[in-house]
Design a protein around this motif. Structure first.
Motif, PDB file in Angstrom:
ATOM      1  N   MET A   2       0.843  -1.201   0.000  1.00  0.00           N
ATOM      2  CA  MET A   2       0.000   0.000   0.000  1.00  0.00           C
ATOM      3  C   MET A   2       0.882   1.256   0.000  1.00  0.00           C
ATOM      4  N   TYR A   3       1.736   1.318  -1.010  1.00  0.00           N
ATOM      5  CA  TYR A   3       2.663   2.446  -1.175  1.00  0.00           C
ATOM      6  C   TYR A   3       2.087   3.406  -2.208  1.00  0.00           C
ATOM      7  N   PHE A   4       1.937   4.663  -1.809  1.00  0.00           N
ATOM      8  CA  PHE A   4       1.288   5.643  -2.674  1.00  0.00           C
ATOM      9  C   PHE A   4       2.257   6.329  -3.634  1.00  0.00           C
ATOM     10  N   GLY A   5       3.397   5.682  -3.859  1.00  0.00           N
ATOM     11  CA  GLY A   5       4.309   6.140  -4.900  1.00  0.00           C
ATOM     12  C   GLY A   5       5.102   7.377  -4.552  1.00  0.00           C
ATOM     13  N   LEU A   6       5.814   7.845  -5.525  1.00  0.00           N
ATOM     14  CA  LEU A   6       6.666   9.026  -5.386  1.00  0.00           C
ATOM     15  C   LEU A   6       6.018  10.136  -6.191  1.00  0.00           C
ATOM     16  N   MET A   7       5.281  10.996  -5.524  1.00  0.00           N
ATOM     17  CA  MET A   7       4.478  12.025  -6.189  1.00  0.00           C
ATOM     18  C   MET A   7       4.755  13.385  -5.553  1.00  0.00           C
ATOM     19  N   GLY A   8       4.117  14.420  -6.094  1.00  0.00           N
ATOM     20  CA  GLY A   8       4.164  15.723  -5.453  1.00  0.00           C
ATOM     21  C   GLY A   8       5.423  16.512  -5.735  1.00  0.00           C
ATOM     22  N   ASP A   9       5.926  17.172  -4.699  1.00  0.00           N
ATOM     23  CA  ASP A   9       7.029  18.120  -4.830  1.00  0.00           C
ATOM     24  C   ASP A   9       8.271  17.459  -5.435  1.00  0.00           C
ATOM     25  N   GLY A  10       8.799  18.047  -6.499  1.00  0.00           N
ATOM     26  CA  GLY A  10      10.004  17.536  -7.129  1.00  0.00           C
ATOM     27  C   GLY A  10       9.771  16.402  -8.103  1.00  0.00           C
ATOM     28  N   GLN A  11       8.513  15.952  -8.250  1.00  0.00           N
ATOM     29  CA  GLN A  11       8.206  14.848  -9.159  1.00  0.00           C
ATOM     30  C   GLN A  11       7.375  15.365 -10.339  1.00  0.00           C
ATOM     31  N   PRO A  12       7.443  14.682 -11.480  1.00  0.00           N
ATOM     32  CA  PRO A  12       6.726  15.164 -12.671  1.00  0.00           C
ATOM     33  C   PRO A  12       5.257  14.792 -12.708  1.00  0.00           C
ATOM     34  N   ILE A  13       4.725  14.314 -11.580  1.00  0.00           N
ATOM     35  CA  ILE A  13       3.338  13.862 -11.557  1.00  0.00           C
ATOM     36  C   ILE A  13       2.784  13.962 -10.136  1.00  0.00           C
ATOM     37  N   GLY A  14       1.494  14.175 -10.054  1.00  0.00           N
ATOM     38  CA  GLY A  14       0.780  14.170  -8.780  1.00  0.00           C
ATOM     39  C   GLY A  14      -0.625  13.647  -9.000  1.00  0.00           C
ATOM     40  N   ARG A  15      -1.349  13.385  -7.908  1.00  0.00           N
ATOM     41  CA  ARG A  15      -2.744  12.944  -7.952  1.00  0.00           C
ATOM     42  C   ARG A  15      -2.937  11.552  -8.567  1.00  0.00           C
ATOM     43  N   TYR A  16      -1.849  10.837  -8.741  1.00  0.00           N
ATOM     44  CA  TYR A  16      -1.956   9.446  -9.171  1.00  0.00           C
ATOM     45  C   TYR A  16      -1.465   8.516  -8.072  1.00  0.00           C
ATOM     46  N   ASP A  17      -1.234   9.057  -6.889  1.00  0.00           N
ATOM     47  CA  ASP A  17      -0.636   8.282  -5.803  1.00  0.00           C
ATOM     48  C   ASP A  17      -1.510   7.117  -5.359  1.00  0.00           C
ATOM     49  N   ASP A  18      -2.781   7.409  -5.081  1.00  0.00           N
ATOM     50  CA  ASP A  18      -3.678   6.349  -4.619  1.00  0.00           C
ATOM     51  C   ASP A  18      -3.979   5.366  -5.748  1.00  0.00           C
ATOM     52  N   MET A  19      -4.093   5.879  -6.973  1.00  0.00           N
ATOM     53  CA  MET A  19      -4.382   4.979  -8.092  1.00  0.00           C
ATOM     54  C   MET A  19      -3.208   4.051  -8.364  1.00  0.00           C
ATOM     55  N   TRP A  20      -1.978   4.564  -8.236  1.00  0.00           N
ATOM     56  CA  TRP A  20      -0.803   3.711  -8.396  1.00  0.00           C
ATOM     57  C   TRP A  20      -0.843   2.574  -7.369  1.00  0.00           C
ATOM     58  N   ALA A  21      -1.120   2.932  -6.123  1.00  0.00           N
ATOM     59  CA  ALA A  21      -1.216   1.907  -5.082  1.00  0.00           C
ATOM     60  C   ALA A  21      -2.329   0.915  -5.406  1.00  0.00           C
ATOM     61  N   GLY A  22      -3.439   1.408  -5.907  1.00  0.00           N
ATOM     62  CA  GLY A  22      -4.562   0.536  -6.233  1.00  0.00           C
ATOM     63  C   GLY A  22      -4.236  -0.465  -7.328  1.00  0.00           C
ATOM     64  N   TRP A  23      -3.525  -0.012  -8.352  1.00  0.00           N
ATOM     65  CA  TRP A  23      -3.148  -0.933  -9.430  1.00  0.00           C
ATOM     66  C   TRP A  23      -2.179  -1.987  -8.913  1.00  0.00           C
ATOM     67  N   CYS A  24      -1.219  -1.556  -8.092  1.00  0.00           N
ATOM     68  CA  CYS A  24      -0.245  -2.510  -7.536  1.00  0.00           C
ATOM     69  C   CYS A  24      -0.915  -3.532  -6.628  1.00  0.00           C
ATOM     70  N   ILE A  25      -1.756  -3.055  -5.717  1.00  0.00           N
ATOM     71  CA  ILE A  25      -2.355  -3.999  -4.762  1.00  0.00           C
ATOM     72  C   ILE A  25      -3.317  -4.960  -5.467  1.00  0.00           C
TER      73      ILE A  25
END
Length: 367
Positions: free
Chosen positions: A228-251
């Protein structure tokens, strides 16, 4: 329907009081907890403060909580703190890592108590617990949805050999009022509100992905926590708002592999605040293009039989992310490395025998 009325005065018996933590990411004072007090006060809260660590976050009196800011994350994880996102709600997954409870419920600070069609306030946490404590049916769809709900059962033609179900790893709740839309949809439907209350819980079938939303979510930490890792998002990253969806696809890939279930539907919360669609578009811009590569990747992802723990599954998936998605953008090489760092940090903070339990037919067993 909004949750602005006074909270119920009748005390409730909390389910799993000593086995569940509530994780809340925030950048502001947590006044919203007053509305949730009848439901949340018996539980332990883990608050993950995002943004400026020097800012004081006020928590209403009477709650049992621990609060972590960025300085705490850096102190506890050291160099591995690099895997925890900054200025993004993905920071919440640090709370999953430091929890010692079997179950986690996570909620956003702009989510209030909703009401069902009869006007009764919804105890979202209680419904999540009921979802997690009853089996899922990922291998065969029941047309009456969740057969383990009161008043329902398996329909004619449902194989008896599958009626014991599978352990439920994740309970994905929904929201009334402000929909969970992407920026383009927000822009073309600025006045859209979700007023549909659907009294249903269903298991997402094996092999089917879904867009997981982290604002009203519960999971069995022992069964699926390390993924249940919400990825590397937000400040300093080229993407945001996909954190929960990334975790959802992985889980979902891992749950399908290990024989675990994911439920979606009830409970509802009241989502009170629409985020700025123009700000969101900047965060989502790359993701809108990348997801056309990400979805086929996860749809075709398979794991080997040697991956018999969540950790092993996640490490194997991280290698596939690097091999296949690294060609889409170098960011995915960085994300794959962060996935490995996350598992290393998780195992350091969770060295119990169950941390590397083998999952057999959906049940964790000590090695």
């Amino acid at each position: 329907m909004a949750g602005a009325s006074s909270p119920p005065s009748v005390p409730i018996t909390p389910l799993l009081k000593d086995e569940l933590d509530i994780v809340i990411p925030t950048i502001r004072n947590l006044d919203f907890l007053e509305m949730w007090r009848p439901f949340f006060q018996p539980y332990h809260l883990i608050i993950v403060q995002d943004g400026d660590p020097s800012k004081t976050i006020n928590v209403p009196e009477g709650f049992d909580y621990e609060l972590y800011n960025r300085n705490d994350i850096n102190r506890i994880l050291g160099p591995k703190a690099s895997c925890i996102s900054f200025k993004d709600s993905a920071c919440r997954c640090f709370g999953y890592m430091v929890s010692k409870k079997k179950y986690i419920y996570t909620i956003d600070d702009d989510c209030f108590v909703a009401k069902d069609p009869s006007g009764k306030q919804i105890n979202a946490l209680e419904q999540h617990v009921k979802n997690l404590l009853s089996p899922s049916t990922p291998f065969f769809f029941n047309t009456l949805y969740d057969p383990f709900r009161e008043g329902a059962d398996f329909v004619r033609g449902y194989p008896f050999s599958l009626r014991q179900g599978a352990p439920t790893a994740v309970s994905h709740g929904l929201w009334l009022n402000i929909p969970d839309y992407d920026a383009p949809t927000q822009l073309v439907k600025p006045l859209e509100r979700n007023t549909r209350y659907v009294d249903a819980v269903l298991t997402i079938p094996k092999g089917t992905l879904f867009p997981m939303c982290g604002m009203n979510l519960a999971f069995n930490r022992e069964l699926i926590g390390p993924a249940m890792y919400f990825g590397l998002m937000g400040d300093g990253q080229p993407i945001g708002r996909y954190d929960d969806m990334w975790a959802g696809w992985c889980i979902k890939v891992i749950c399908d592999h290990l024989g675990l279930g994911v439920k979606t539907g009830l409970p509802y919360i009241w989502h009170s605040k629409a985020s700025n669609p123009f700000v969101n578009l900047k965060k989502e811009y790359n993701g809108i293009f990348w997801q056309e590569e990400l979805i086929p990747f996860f749809q075709s992802a398979t794991l080997t039989k040697e991956s018999n723990t969540v950790q092993k599954c996640y490490i194997e998936l991280s290698k596939q992310v690097k091999d296949k998605l690294g060609k889409v953008d170098p960011y995915f090489n960085k994300l794959a490395d962060a996935m490995v760092t996350w598992i290393e940090a998780w195992d350091e903070l969770n060295p119990s025998p169950n941390a590397d339990a083998v999952v057999v037919n959906g049940t964790a067993k000590a090695k």
